[in-house]
Enzyme design. Structure first.
Site, PDB file in Angstrom:
ATOM      1  N   HIS A 164       3.842  -3.137  23.301  1.00 40.70           N
ATOM      2  CA  HIS A 164       4.417  -4.122  23.603  1.00 40.70           C
ATOM      3  C   HIS A 164       5.776  -4.113  25.272  1.00 40.70           C
ATOM      4  O   HIS A 164       5.801  -3.226  25.676  1.00 40.70           O
ATOM      5  CB  HIS A 164       5.816  -4.185  22.670  1.00 40.70           C
ATOM      6  CG  HIS A 164       5.352  -5.428  21.167  1.00 40.70           C
ATOM      7  ND1 HIS A 164       4.881  -6.273  21.793  1.00 40.70           N
ATOM      8  CD2 HIS A 164       5.456  -5.050  20.335  1.00 40.70           C
ATOM      9  CE1 HIS A 164       4.125  -6.716  20.855  1.00 40.70           C
ATOM     10  NE2 HIS A 164       5.081  -6.151  19.647  1.00 40.70           N
ATOM     11  N   CYS A 220       2.959  -7.294  27.416  1.00 36.16           N
ATOM     12  CA  CYS A 220       3.838  -8.247  28.204  1.00 36.16           C
ATOM     13  C   CYS A 220       4.862  -8.485  29.393  1.00 36.16           C
ATOM     14  O   CYS A 220       5.649  -7.070  29.018  1.00 36.16           O
ATOM     15  CB  CYS A 220       4.291  -9.191  27.166  1.00 36.16           C
ATOM     16  SG  CYS A 220       3.078  -9.391  25.732  1.00 36.16           S
TER      17      CYS A 220
END
Length: 352
Positions: A164, A220
């Site tokens: 992440h 991301c």
């Protein structure tokens, strides 16, 4: 920390909010253009924040004279090639992912075959506790990588993160955001993420001159996570490699504390999400020999696909064009980004 966690949970882009904040700050400072307002502009942008500068029409983007990327150690010279790979699935949490550990296992197999000494941090079930990818362990791993190249040159370094990514407020810049990566347990206490600023201070600026770093961040909001001064404006997946060039602006020369030759390939722009491939072996058949059953990151898979089909003696521009095209053809909306410590010629060879 709630706002940050909502970004991770939903992987919602922040470019519009970031752009609005920057625009509001410029307006508050009374700036309608760069001319006559450089000091106030510098205060708003912080001077070293490419994510606030990227596509900012108030800045004077220019294409500097390109320089050649120096050649590093040849394949097979094991004492000159080092890799640190981090893959986190966040198993059992509400942030769980599927393919990040697979990314590291595939990349480790591939890099080992190219002569790299590989150190892996994953949250796989059988992982050694000292190689669990907590914030503390990752920073220890970065320091270990530095120790391998201390007082030496000609080394090729590879830093890979699959997991992440998020963003937090950058306290040094009014309205700015700092891109982050999320170690295991990042949500348990304030400061649990590793910010781009920490990656620079703990690792990037300490890599000695004469060494080359290729960083790959498959997460991301990763476009400018290392805050490198020169960047390719890659906003059209149909572009060919001839259209690419590193650009700078009036703040690029102020960001000169990186001594090594550094390249960052990011899975997406700061505003975007990086996707997973459900079955890498089916989507990229050329990778089936790397035990590709199961999920994996789209960027990692497209990069390995590029090296397997185009070879490892390949130009910077061709890598970016091939990865961008592969993701586009597979239907992924993300557009990979490339930034660097110097404005390298796009024909420079990576010699992975």
């Amino acid at each position: 920390m709630g706002d940050v966690l909502s970004i991770v949970e939903d992987c919602i882009g922040c470019a519009s909010a970031e752009e609005a904040a920057a625009t509001a700050g410029l307006a508050a400072a009374g700036i309608v253009g760069v001319a006559g307002g450089a000091a106030a502009l510098r205060e708003v942008l912080g001077g070293v924040r490419p994510s606030l500068r990227y596509r900012n029409r108030r800045l004077r983007h220019f294409t500097p004279e390109p320089v050649r990327l120096p050649r590093m150690a040849a394949a097979g010279v094991e004492d000159k090639r080092f890799a640190l790979l981090v893959g986190i699935n966040y198993t059992g949490s509400k942030y769980e992912l599927d393919g990040c550990v697979n990314d590291v296992l595939r990349m480790a197999t591939w890099l080992s075959s190219k002569g790299y000494n590989v150190l892996c941090f994953t949250d796989a079930d059988n992982a050694d506790p000292q190689y669990i990818p907590t914030k503390e362990n990752i920073i220890i791993g970065l320091r270990s990588l530095l120790s391998e190249v201390e007082d030496s040159h000609g080394n090729a370094l590879w830093l890979h993160f699959s997991g992440h990514g998020s963003q937090v407020k950058d306290k040094s810049v009014d309205g700015g955001l700092d891109e982050t990566i999320c170690p295991l347990g990042f949500d348990r206490e304030p400061g649990g993420m590793i910010t781009g600023r920490e990656l620079r201070e703990e690792f990037l600026v300490r890599v000695p001159e004469g060494n080359r770093l290729l960083a790959v961040f498959d997460c991301c909001h990763s476009g400018t996570v290392l805050d490198l001064p020169y960047y390719v404006i890659n906003d059209d997946p149909t572009k060919g490699r001839a259209a690419f060039a590193f650009v700078g602006d009036q703040f690029s020369s102020r960001n000169d504390d990186v001594r090594c030759d550094a390249l960052l390939l990011s899975g997406c722009a700061d505003a975007e999400k990086s996707a997973d491939v459900t079955d890498v072996g089916s989507a990229f058949v050329e990778l089936q020999h790397l035990e590709t059953q199961g999920a994996g990151g789209a960027l990692t898979s497209a990069l390995l696909h590029t090296f397997e089909t185009k070879g490892t003696y390949i130009s910077i521009g061709r890598v970016l064009a091939s990865v961008t095209r592969a993701l586009h053809e597979k239907g992924f909306p993300q557009v990979p980004q490339l930034s660097a410590s110097k404005p390298y010629h796009m024909r420079s060879k990576l010699t992975v």
